[in-house]
Enzyme design. Structure first.
Site, PDB file in Angstrom:
ATOM      1  N   LEU A   1       0.990  -1.010   0.060  1.00 26.19           N
ATOM      2  CA  LEU A   1      -0.031  -0.028  -0.167  1.00 26.19           C
ATOM      3  C   LEU A   1       0.879   1.164   0.207  1.00 26.19           C
ATOM      4  CD1 LEU A   1      -2.518  -0.801   2.684  1.00 26.19           C
ATOM      5  CD2 LEU A   1      -3.046  -0.954   0.162  1.00 26.19           C
ATOM      6  N   ASP A   2       0.439   2.291  -0.605  1.00 24.84           N
ATOM      7  CA  ASP A   2       1.155   3.527  -0.727  1.00 24.84           C
ATOM      8  C   ASP A   2       1.478   4.205   0.738  1.00 24.84           C
ATOM      9  OD1 ASP A   2       1.282   3.185  -3.429  1.00 24.84           O
ATOM     10  OD2 ASP A   2      -0.495   4.900  -3.562  1.00 24.84           O
ATOM     11  N   GLN A   3       2.366   4.813   1.118  1.00 25.39           N
ATOM     12  CA  GLN A   3       2.517   5.182   2.439  1.00 25.39           C
ATOM     13  C   GLN A   3       1.661   6.024   2.952  1.00 25.39           C
ATOM     14  OE1 GLN A   3       6.378   6.876   2.707  1.00 25.39           O
ATOM     15  NE2 GLN A   3       6.111   8.056   4.777  1.00 25.39           N
TER      16      GLN A   3
END
Length: 289
Positions: free
Chosen positions: A129-131
């Site tokens: 998942l993106d940050q």
């Protein structure tokens, strides 16, 4: 400030230098800061992280150094567990936490925290998942689960639903537009049009979230996104392509907010060992009013 990065090759005349000395000599970091970069995992020799300041690098070795002057202290947050058995672990990743180590650190990410909190775990990662995105992330605990999870994520044999908040309403639609990295973009980002590097097919279904699904959440326009492919920043890019960027997503033109309003909400998959149909859910707690 931007992350500082250097890549260089060790010269024969530098063979007797300690690694912290070498870094201080070949970059604008002080020797003390070089040791800090080493401690955080921001130094690689021949593509392998090292933390040994006194190591002598061999001539011809490639050294990569990354230092982020704005890194906060190493986080100390409990990672919520959504589901766990002998083979797999599903967690609710907090927003703002990288899934795995970056160039500058391998101590500020989800995997590092899990290993600190659960020393018995040796998790295997099959998706990210993106940050700035929160929500469901599934990891293998036992190597026997790896083939099944790898196949599921690679062959799209699962259902991944995300909840996103946008600034204006959006009717139900499907976006089938290739995604590639924008050439020359700084900071780096992806897009569906223009001069793209290695664009790949991508498909996302969008629909307005129902009143029941958004009960108790901060007022706004919410959409449910189902992704059929797993491209980098896929939902963010496709919503920006529609002129409806995610609220708080400054990289893609989203309206200003204290967070990126994107959450990995529900995940349906077959258990990689038992074949059982799993329906996992991480309620978007940080979206609550």
């Amino acid at each position: 400030m931007a992350i500082k990065k250097w890549t260089f090759t060790v010269d024969p005349g530098e063979a007797n230098l300690r690694l912290d000395q070498l870094i201080a000599q070949r970059t604008d970091l002080s020797r003390r800061t070089a040791r800090e970069a080493l401690k955080l995992g921001g130094v690689q020799v021949d593509r392998k992280r090292t933390r040994v300041a006194g190591r002598l690098a061999k001539p011809g070795a490639e050294v990569r150094v990354a230092y982020d002057p704005d890194l906060p202290p190493v986080p100390d947050v409990a990672i919520p567990v959504v589901y766990e058995d002998a083979w797999i672990l599903a967690v609710d990743k907090p927003a703002g936490l990288a899934t795995q180590g970056t160039w500058a650190t391998d101590r500020h990410d989800l995997l590092a925290l899990l290993k600190t909190q659960r020393p018995d775990l040796k998790p295997f990662l099959h998706h990210r998942l993106d940050q700035g995105t929160s929500g469901l992330l599934v990891l293998a605990k036992d190597p026997k689960a790896n083939p099944g999870l790898a196949t599921a994520f690679a062959s799209r044999e699962l259902e991944k639903l995300y909840l996103a908040r946008i600034s204006e309403p959006l009717d139900a639609c499907t976006v089938e537009a290739p995604i590639g990295r924008r050439r020359g973009a700084d900071p780096g980002r992806f897009g569906c049009e223009g001069d793209l590097i290695d664009p790949k097919s991508a498909r996302t279904d969008f629909r307005p979230a129902t009143a029941e699904e958004t009960a108790g959440l901060a007022p706004g326009h919410y959409v449910v996104a189902r992704i059929h492919t797993g491209r980098t920043h896929q939902i963010r890019v496709h919503l920006a392509h529609l002129g409806r960027p995610v609220l708080g997503d400054a990289l893609y033109g989203g309206a200003s907010s204290d967070r990126i309003w994107l959450h990995a909400w529900r995940l349906g998959l077959k258990h990689p060992i038992t074949g059982e149909d799993l329906r996992l859910e991480a309620p978007p707690a940080r979206f609550r009013a």
